[in-house]
Design a protein around this motif. Structure first.
Motif, short mmCIF file in Angstrom:
data_model
loop_
_atom_site.label_atom_id
_atom_site.label_comp_id
_atom_site.label_asym_id
_atom_site.label_seq_id
_atom_site.Cartn_x
_atom_site.Cartn_y
_atom_site.Cartn_z
N LYS A 155 -0.94 -0.38 4.08
CA LYS A 155 -1.47 -0.65 2.75
C LYS A 155 -2.98 -0.44 2.70
O LYS A 155 -3.51 0.13 1.73
CB LYS A 155 -1.13 -2.08 2.33
N LEU A 156 -3.67 -0.90 3.74
CA LEU A 156 -5.12 -0.75 3.78
C LEU A 156 -5.51 0.72 3.82
O LEU A 156 -6.49 1.13 3.18
CB LEU A 156 -5.69 -1.49 4.99
N THR A 157 -4.75 1.52 4.56
CA THR A 157 -5.06 2.95 4.66
C THR A 157 -4.88 3.64 3.30
O THR A 157 -5.72 4.45 2.89
CB THR A 157 -4.16 3.62 5.71
N ILE A 158 -3.78 3.30 2.63
CA ILE A 158 -3.54 3.89 1.30
C ILE A 158 -4.60 3.43 0.31
O ILE A 158 -5.11 4.22 -0.49
CB ILE A 158 -2.12 3.51 0.80
N ALA A 159 -4.94 2.13 0.37
CA ALA A 159 -5.97 1.59 -0.54
C ALA A 159 -7.31 2.28 -0.30
O ALA A 159 -8.02 2.60 -1.27
CB ALA A 159 -6.10 0.09 -0.34
N LEU A 160 -7.66 2.52 0.96
CA LEU A 160 -8.92 3.20 1.27
C LEU A 160 -8.91 4.62 0.70
O LEU A 160 -9.92 5.09 0.15
CB LEU A 160 -9.12 3.25 2.78
N LYS A 161 -7.76 5.30 0.80
CA LYS A 161 -7.64 6.65 0.22
C LYS A 161 -7.84 6.60 -1.29
O LYS A 161 -8.48 7.48 -1.88
CB LYS A 161 -6.27 7.24 0.57
N MET A 162 -7.28 5.57 -1.91
CA MET A 162 -7.41 5.44 -3.37
C MET A 162 -8.87 5.23 -3.78
O MET A 162 -9.35 5.84 -4.73
CB MET A 162 -6.57 4.26 -3.87
N VAL A 163 -9.57 4.35 -3.06
CA VAL A 163 -10.97 4.08 -3.38
C VAL A 163 -11.83 5.31 -3.13
O VAL A 163 -12.80 5.56 -3.86
CB VAL A 163 -11.47 2.87 -2.55
N PRO A 187 3.26 0.14 -5.32
CA PRO A 187 3.82 0.73 -6.54
C PRO A 187 2.91 1.76 -7.20
O PRO A 187 3.38 2.77 -7.73
CB PRO A 187 4.04 -0.49 -7.46
N LEU A 188 1.59 1.54 -7.15
CA LEU A 188 0.66 2.51 -7.73
C LEU A 188 0.72 3.82 -6.96
O LEU A 188 0.63 4.91 -7.55
CB LEU A 188 -0.76 1.95 -7.70
N HIS A 189 0.90 3.74 -5.65
CA HIS A 189 0.99 4.94 -4.81
C HIS A 189 2.19 5.80 -5.24
O HIS A 189 2.06 7.03 -5.42
CB HIS A 189 1.13 4.51 -3.35
#
Length: 448
Positions: free
Chosen positions: A51-59, A148-150
């Motif tokens: 989750k942290l990796t995906i969140a970092l990609k989003m930011v 879910p946003l991913h």
């Protein structure tokens, strides 16, 4: 509208409300979550790594994912406008059946009340509440919405890209450059402003902000800004003996002296260190300081402090000569001058006594703490009292209590100084007022 349709519409409205709230929460979580916070969590192994990796990609791709949330919010708004208004109006009209209003009037009232009620619910439930939650706890909300946003982003990726390209094209038509993540760079002023807010909010220590400000100022200053000017520069001549320079040290207290030729401050040959001088004085203090000369480096006035510090570290020297544009001596910079730029004024043994204990009054007198040591008292007022040496007390308050029967407002004269007890609590002298003795005053008791 039948009962079954009404029930299904209410269920759809509830789902759409939740979806809209989700996308608004995701939008603000994306904006509020700092890249550095995610990187720190990954490095420390805190939380779900995926989750942290995906969140970092989003930011890191903020515009793209914000467009995704906008698509979700817009779709939810369209559905609410399509189904919600009619459903709420129907429910209000059913309630108004008990009133004497006609059918047309009931539908008109129902339409107005339906829009108002739906707008209220939409603003509160899908806008304000999720926004405040994301602002209050961005990391926690980010971890809730990231998965879910991913998948929503993957599902609507072609449409999101079409929107981004279209928007970028329109912006370029106005002669502007579309915003990118690289534009989100803070200036020094913005960093300090955010840091001040963090101090006010209790998230950052006040001292950290002070050091941050000094660090920014540090990088903007040059050697000329922090040097000891040549007019205040104490030097010794190359022909002086060790004994002479040691005497200078005892008078002035400086641990290093620039050495010059013919007493010319523009001809600095090096410097001598008091440790070398005292060690040599134990053997032979008649030799010249030229035998103990250490190398000194020179820098132009415009040398940045950062570069100056690097040179001092590289050359392993604590003192440099600053040259003006004509090659003459403009002043000197020591390692103490540099670290005081970062940490503030640091008093050492040759400086005056701390202003915490001795405070000069506007009328020329001094307010002295009873905790001031006898040695500091002598040093500050440039006196030497033999009874101080014989006393078992360490502080001025202890000395007075040991030698006098002290009461509040008593005046005691010591070496042309009048000491008046101004604060006397629990048999201890907290503060004194010190003035130079005037002969026509009534004399105080003699010292023992």
């Amino acid at each position: 509208m039948t009962g079954g349709q009404l029930a299904s519409n209410v269920l759809i409205i509830a789902i759409v409300f939740f979806s809209a709230a989700f996308f608004v929460a995701a939008e603000f979580a994306l904006v509020q979550t700092r890249k550095s916070a995610l990187e720190s969590a990954l490095e420390e192994g805190k939380g779900n790594k995926r989750k942290l990796t995906i969140a970092l990609k989003m930011v890191q791709n903020l515009n793209e994912y914000l467009s995704t949330t906008q698509v979700g919010v817009t779709l939810a708004g369209i559905i609410l406008g399509w189904i919600g208004e009619a459903t709420i109006e129907t429910m209000i009209v059913d309630v108004l059946q008990i009133t004497p209003l006609g059918t047309t009037a009931m539908h008109a009232v129902g339409a107005v009340l339906g829009v108002l009620f739906l707008t209220y619910l939409e603003v509160v439930i899908t806008e304000i509440v999720p926004k405040n939650l994301s602002i209050e706890m961005p990391m926690r909300m980010m971890m809730l919405v990231v998965t879910p946003l991913h998948y929503f982003h993957i599902l609507f990726y072609p449409f999101v890209q079409l929107l981004n390209v279209s928007a970028a094209g329109i912006i370029r038509l106005f002669g502007l450059t579309p915003a990118t993540e690289s534009n989100d760079v803070l200036t020094q002023a913005e960093i300090l402003r955010l840091s001040r807010n963090a101090v006010t909010g209790g998230k950052l220590d006040k001292n950290d902000l002070i050091y941050m400000q000094r660090a920014f100022d540090f990088n903007d200053k040059i050697a000329k800004d922090i040097m000891v000017d040549r007019t205040s520069l104490e030097v010794v001549d190359i022909t002086d003996s060790v004994k002479t320079v040691v005497n200078n040290y005892l008078r002035q207290g400086f641990s290093r002296f620039p050495v010059v030729a013919n007493n010319d401050k523009d001809r600095v040959l090096g410097y001598v260190y008091i440790y070398d001088l005292i060690r040599q004085a134990q053997v032979d203090d008649s030799i010249l300081v030229s035998k103990l000369l250490r190398t000194i480096i020179t820098v132009p006035e415009v040398t940045p402090i950062q570069g100056l510090l690097q040179q001092m570290i590289q050359k392993q020297t604590p003192i440099v000569v600053v040259l003006d544009e004509y090659g003459g001596t403009s002043g000197i910079v020591t390692d103490k001058d540099i670290y005081e730029e970062l940490f503030g004024v640091v008093k050492d043994e040759i400086d005056n006594v701390s202003s915490e204990y001795i405070i000069k009054n506007k009328d020329g007198g001094y307010k002295i703490s009873g905790k001031t040591t006898l040695y500091d008292f002598e040093r500050f007022f440039k006196i030497k009292n033999k009874s101080f040496d014989a006393s078992e007390s360490v502080t001025i308050a202890g000395y007075l209590l040991e030698n006098y029967k002290v009461k509040r407002n008593d005046i005691i004269t010591i070496d042309q100084l009048d000491l008046k007890v101004t604060e006397f609590n629990r048999n201890y002298i907290d503060w004194l007022e010190v003035r130079h003795h005037v002969e026509n005053k009534s004399e105080s008791p003699d010292e023992k």
